[in-house]
Enzyme design. Structure first.
Site, PDB file in Angstrom:
ATOM      1  N   PRO A  10       0.786  -1.227   0.000  1.00 25.25           N
ATOM      2  CA  PRO A  10       0.000   0.000   0.000  1.00 25.25           C
ATOM      3  C   PRO A  10       0.828   1.292   0.000  1.00 25.25           C
ATOM      4  O   PRO A  10       1.889   1.354   0.629  1.00 25.25           O
ATOM      5  CB  PRO A  10      -0.824  -0.096   1.295  1.00 25.25           C
ATOM      6  N   ASN A  11       0.316   2.247  -0.720  1.00 29.49           N
ATOM      7  CA  ASN A  11       0.855   3.619  -0.814  1.00 29.49           C
ATOM      8  C   ASN A  11       2.116   3.731  -1.677  1.00 29.49           C
ATOM      9  O   ASN A  11       2.598   4.834  -1.911  1.00 29.49           O
ATOM     10  CB  ASN A  11       1.108   4.230   0.576  1.00 29.49           C
ATOM     11  N   ARG A  18       5.784  10.912  -2.310  1.00 29.28           N
ATOM     12  CA  ARG A  18       5.529  10.573  -0.911  1.00 29.28           C
ATOM     13  C   ARG A  18       6.823  10.697  -0.093  1.00 29.28           C
ATOM     14  O   ARG A  18       7.772   9.945  -0.309  1.00 29.28           O
ATOM     15  CB  ARG A  18       5.038   9.124  -0.858  1.00 29.28           C
ATOM     16  N   TYR A  23      11.756   8.215   1.325  1.00 24.46           N
ATOM     17  CA  TYR A  23      11.622   7.162   0.299  1.00 24.46           C
ATOM     18  C   TYR A  23      12.336   7.485  -1.012  1.00 24.46           C
ATOM     19  O   TYR A  23      12.352   6.659  -1.917  1.00 24.46           O
ATOM     20  CB  TYR A  23      10.135   6.892   0.034  1.00 24.46           C
ATOM     21  N   ASN A  74       7.815  -5.812  -1.247  1.00 22.59           N
ATOM     22  CA  ASN A  74       7.843  -4.718  -0.283  1.00 22.59           C
ATOM     23  C   ASN A  74       6.421  -4.631   0.271  1.00 22.59           C
ATOM     24  O   ASN A  74       5.549  -4.039  -0.367  1.00 22.59           O
ATOM     25  CB  ASN A  74       8.252  -3.400  -0.934  1.00 22.59           C
ATOM     26  N   ALA A  77       3.216  -0.906   4.631  1.00 20.07           N
ATOM     27  CA  ALA A  77       2.654  -0.881   5.997  1.00 20.07           C
ATOM     28  C   ALA A  77       2.203  -2.268   6.461  1.00 20.07           C
ATOM     29  O   ALA A  77       2.214  -2.558   7.668  1.00 20.07           O
ATOM     30  CB  ALA A  77       1.500   0.106   6.069  1.00 20.07           C
ATOM     31  N   GLU A  98      12.206 -10.016   1.227  1.00 17.30           N
ATOM     32  CA  GLU A  98      11.477  -8.819   1.684  1.00 17.30           C
ATOM     33  C   GLU A  98      12.392  -7.606   1.520  1.00 17.30           C
ATOM     34  O   GLU A  98      13.558  -7.651   1.921  1.00 17.30           O
ATOM     35  CB  GLU A  98      11.116  -9.021   3.167  1.00 17.30           C
ATOM     36  N   HIS A 100      12.728  -3.130   1.735  1.00 19.48           N
ATOM     37  CA  HIS A 100      12.202  -1.824   2.141  1.00 19.48           C
ATOM     38  C   HIS A 100      13.137  -0.742   1.626  1.00 19.48           C
ATOM     39  O   HIS A 100      14.366  -0.893   1.723  1.00 19.48           O
ATOM     40  CB  HIS A 100      12.108  -1.729   3.665  1.00 19.48           C
ATOM     41  N   ARG A 107      13.607   3.856  12.280  1.00 16.49           N
ATOM     42  CA  ARG A 107      12.415   4.718  12.271  1.00 16.49           C
ATOM     43  C   ARG A 107      11.567   4.466  13.523  1.00 16.49           C
ATOM     44  O   ARG A 107      12.095   4.003  14.538  1.00 16.49           O
ATOM     45  CB  ARG A 107      11.652   4.470  10.964  1.00 16.49           C
TER      46      ARG A 107
HETATM   47  C1  DQA Z   1       8.381   0.695   3.637  1.00 18.36           C
HETATM   48  C2  DQA Z   1       8.497   0.892   5.156  1.00 18.36           C
HETATM   49  C3  DQA Z   1       7.153   0.733   5.845  1.00 18.36           C
HETATM   50  O1  DQA Z   1       7.282   0.920   7.249  1.00 18.36           O
HETATM   51  C4  DQA Z   1       6.170   1.754   5.312  1.00 18.36           C
HETATM   52  O2  DQA Z   1       4.896   1.536   5.876  1.00 18.36           O
HETATM   53  C5  DQA Z   1       6.096   1.780   3.823  1.00 18.36           C
HETATM   54  C6  DQA Z   1       7.321   1.607   3.042  1.00 18.36           C
HETATM   55  C7  DQA Z   1       9.718   1.011   2.910  1.00 18.36           C
HETATM   56  O3  DQA Z   1       9.840   0.598   1.746  1.00 18.36           O
HETATM   57  O4  DQA Z   1      10.609   1.651   3.464  1.00 18.36           O
HETATM   58  O5  DQA Z   1       5.051   2.042   3.236  1.00 18.36           O
HETATM   59  O6  DQA Z   1       8.060  -0.655   3.381  1.00 18.36           O
END
Ligand code: DQA
Length: 147
Positions: A10-11, A18, A23, A74, A77, A98, A100, A107
């Site tokens: 998501p997002n 963003r 990011y 990835n 959230a 996985e 990120h 964080r």
């Molecule tokens: C994320 C880290 C997560 O905590 C966050 O909710 C994201 C992006 C990252 O790629 O750094 O949406 O997965």
């Protein structure tokens, strides 16, 4: 050709706009293009999925076993909350890496726990777009060793 499913949670469709200080400035299409270039060199084929819906991700993972040899994800959230995605990954049994963009351990405390990590072969966190390319390289390396 070896097929790999690349999942963006998501997002992540908002990347580029963003919180760029966290990011980076790369957009999701740019990240996917970079991965496609690398996939060509590694001689694997990628399918991309971005979704903001947990159930859609669970269903795609559930269907992935017959088609794909591995999953690069990835979970965004859902990393920190989704037992359903974790269980789907475990059930399908494919090797999972996985990734990120940000270093989740540097964080907020709620980001320090990944419910996905125990069912992944490994995790790469904190290298921006490079987390994805490092992750794909690692996943393809695992697949070559298991052949
Ligand atoms: C994320 C880290 C997560 O905590 C966050 O909710 C994201 C992006 C990252 O790629 O750094 O949406 O997965």
């Amino acid at each position: 050709m070896t097929k790999i499913l690349v999942i963006h949670g998501p997002n992540l469709q908002l990347l580029g706009r963003r919180e760029p200080s966290i990011y980076g400035r790369a957009t999701l299409p740019q990240i996917n293009r970079e991965l496609t270039r690398l996939a060509r060199k590694l001689k694997v084929a990628l399918t991309f999925l971005q979704s903001n819906h947990e159930g859609e991700l669970v269903e795609a993972i559930g269907r992935s076993g017959k088609v794909y040899r591995g999953i690069l994800i990835n979970p965004a959230a859902y990393t920190h909350t989704s037992v359903a995605i974790r269980d789907a990954l475990e059930a399908v049994g494919l090797p999972v890496v996985e990734v990120h963009l940000s270093n989740i351990y540097a964080r907020e405390a709620f980001r320090h726990t990944s419910v996905i990590a125990p069912v992944a072969r490994g995790q790469i966190s904190g290298f921006g777009t490079e987390s994805y390319t490092l992750g794909l390289t690692a996943l393809v390396g695992l697949l070559k060793k298991s052949r």
